[in-house]
Scaffold this active site. Structure first.
Site, mmCIF file in Angstrom:
data_model
loop_
_atom_site.group_PDB
_atom_site.id
_atom_site.type_symbol
_atom_site.label_atom_id
_atom_site.label_comp_id
_atom_site.label_asym_id
_atom_site.label_seq_id
_atom_site.Cartn_x
_atom_site.Cartn_y
_atom_site.Cartn_z
ATOM 1 N N SER A 264 42.698 -8.441 22.069
ATOM 2 C CA SER A 264 41.485 -8.533 21.271
ATOM 3 C C SER A 264 40.750 -9.821 21.618
ATOM 4 O O SER A 264 41.367 -10.842 21.925
ATOM 5 C CB SER A 264 41.828 -8.524 19.785
ATOM 6 O OG SER A 264 40.716 -8.927 19.005
ATOM 7 N N HIS B 14 49.679 19.562 10.951
ATOM 8 C CA HIS B 14 48.691 18.950 10.048
ATOM 9 C C HIS B 14 48.919 17.444 9.904
ATOM 10 O O HIS B 14 48.568 16.847 8.881
ATOM 11 C CB HIS B 14 48.724 19.609 8.661
ATOM 12 C CG HIS B 14 48.611 21.096 8.676
ATOM 13 N ND1 HIS B 14 47.400 21.748 8.733
ATOM 14 C CD2 HIS B 14 49.561 22.065 8.680
ATOM 15 C CE1 HIS B 14 47.605 23.056 8.753
ATOM 16 N NE2 HIS B 14 48.914 23.271 8.732
#
Length: 431
Positions: free
Chosen positions: A279, A157
């Site tokens: 970027s 999880h």
């Protein structure tokens, strides 16, 4: 465009309709063209075996087919909009060079024959590539699983759960890609059937030497029923896409892990510089773009499979709808294999950050060990579970990741990965 093979006198061809009918078919046929030529040579040999073409004609046809293949490879012959499709281009070239002998090459076969057998040969080739790639990925994982083990948090999880290791992480994907290699091999066996000689789906009134074409083209068996040859179109393509998708499902989960592990929040993995990009606006960024696109690649293959499945809402016999399956198949297969091709090098070269992984292992992650030790000593497991839960923050007292892994003696886990068993299975697949 050369005159279509099906053109009748007195019927005008509308340019817009013709463009819709042809679409990008001739461009897509570039991928299958050499296989179409190979199958045409086998067909010529079969016609010679039953006396439909003479020995000299057969030799001339095969010589011209070889010349066409060489011209295609060198760029001297370009398959483009001058032709309706690759099949028409082959016949036009042979007729241009050999006259009546070229006109005889289509005796006893349909363009359905040609696309079925060319596609089938292409699919066999791609499955062999898939098997090799999955084998290579599994082998890299096995090799890295055999490296000195480093502790790695195990998650359920996305919450810290138990102590795991880099070896267990690699071992899991090694077995997964071993299964993927086996699935590729089994799919190849399933589709290894020769459809050439089934014509438009109902056979022809000639004793075609289908045994010869089956052997000459390297098929394991003949696809016996002409009706089934048509029914299998799309069905076999979907099976190949499903084999690729099986590998990409494992790749998607692997890429998800690596995407998380490379974040500053985890900081478990450093990728090779070639697998990151910068970027356009933020000078500080190095982005795991390759990993993210590997994660997304399953979607392309699943979409291709879905498009073909939707096309198959058809009665028996050939329907032109199936032309649209070619683009989906080509895109799905080539994209899936190109993604998998990047994985062995990536896995071999990324680096683990041991200090960050050790720091992420907290005392509560030993609670399961404590509960099972108590159960092994005779305490009912549910009582041991509750006691361990109440004292979870102290569960790590006197324990280390190494001691936890060493005590994990269930087959396949930390102490006994059984890599040799996976290696034996992998070697048997290649053998």
């Amino acid at each position: 465009m050369t005159q279509p093979l099906w053109q009748k006198d007195g019927i005008k061809i509308d340019a817009k309709i013709m463009q819709f009918l042809a679409g990008n078919d001739v461009l897509l046929d570039r991928e299958f063209f050499l296989h179409d030529i190979t199958a045409s040579k086998a067909h010529v040999e079969g016609l010679a075996n039953i006396g439909v073409v003479g020995a000299d004609e057969a030799a001339a046809l095969k010589r011209e087919l070889d010349a066409l293949a060489e011209d295609f490879r060198s760029g001297a012959f370009v398959l483009d909009e001058r032709h309706e499709d690759g099949h028409s281009a082959i016949e036009a070239r042979l007729t241009e060079r050999l006259g009546d002998a070229g006109r005889r090459v289509h005796t006893g076969r349909s363009r359905n024959d040609q696309i079925l057998v060319a596609t089938r040969l292409w699919l066999k080739e791609k499955l062999a590539t898939l098997q090799t790639l999955c084998h290579d990925i599994a082998q890299v994982c096995l090799d890295r699983a055999a490296e000195p083990t480093l502790p790695l948090p195990g998650y359920t999880h996305l919450q810290r759960a138990v102590v795991s290791s880099t070896a267990m992480w690699f071992a899991g994907f090694a077995e997964g890609f071993t299964d993927n290699a086996l699935r590729a091999q089994q799919t190849a066996v399933w589709i290894d059937a020769n459809p050439l000689g089934t014509a438009a789906g109902y056979g022809v009134n000639l004793p075609l030497d289908r045994a010869h074409t089956t052997q000459a083209l390297g098929f394991a068996r003949m696809q016996v029923s002409p009706v089934y040859a048509q029914l299998s179109r799309g069905k076999f393509e979907m099976a190949v896409l499903e084999s690729i998708a099986s590998a990409l499902l494992d790749l998607r989960r692997m890429a998800w892990d690596l995407s998380l592990f490379t974040t500053a929040e985890f900081n478990f993995v450093k990728l090779p510089a070639e697998y990151t990009t910068g970027s356009s606006i933020m000078p500080n960024k190095r982005n795991p773009d390759v990993i993210e696109l590997l994660r997304a690649s399953y979607a392309s293959v699943a979409a291709a499979r879905c498009e073909i499945e939707q096309l198959l809402s058809l009665p028996s016999g050939y329907q032109r709808d199936l032309q649209f399956s070619k683009g989906s198949l080509f895109h799905g297969v080539t994209h899936g294999l190109s993604a998998l091709e990047l994985v062995p090098d990536l896995l071999a070269r990324f680096q683990w950050n041991e200090p960050a992984m050790r720091a992420a292992i907290e005392p509560s992650m030993y609670a399961t060990d404590v509960a099972i030790e108590q159960a092994a000593a005779g305490v009912p497991f549910r009582d041991a579970y509750r006691a361990a839960a109440e004292a979870a923050s102290a569960a790590g007292a006197g324990r280390t990741p190494e001691s936890s892994l060493q005590a994990r003696v269930s087959p396949g886990s930390g102490h006994d990965l059984k890599l040799d068993q996976v290696q034996q299975r992998l070697d048997a697949i290649r053998g």
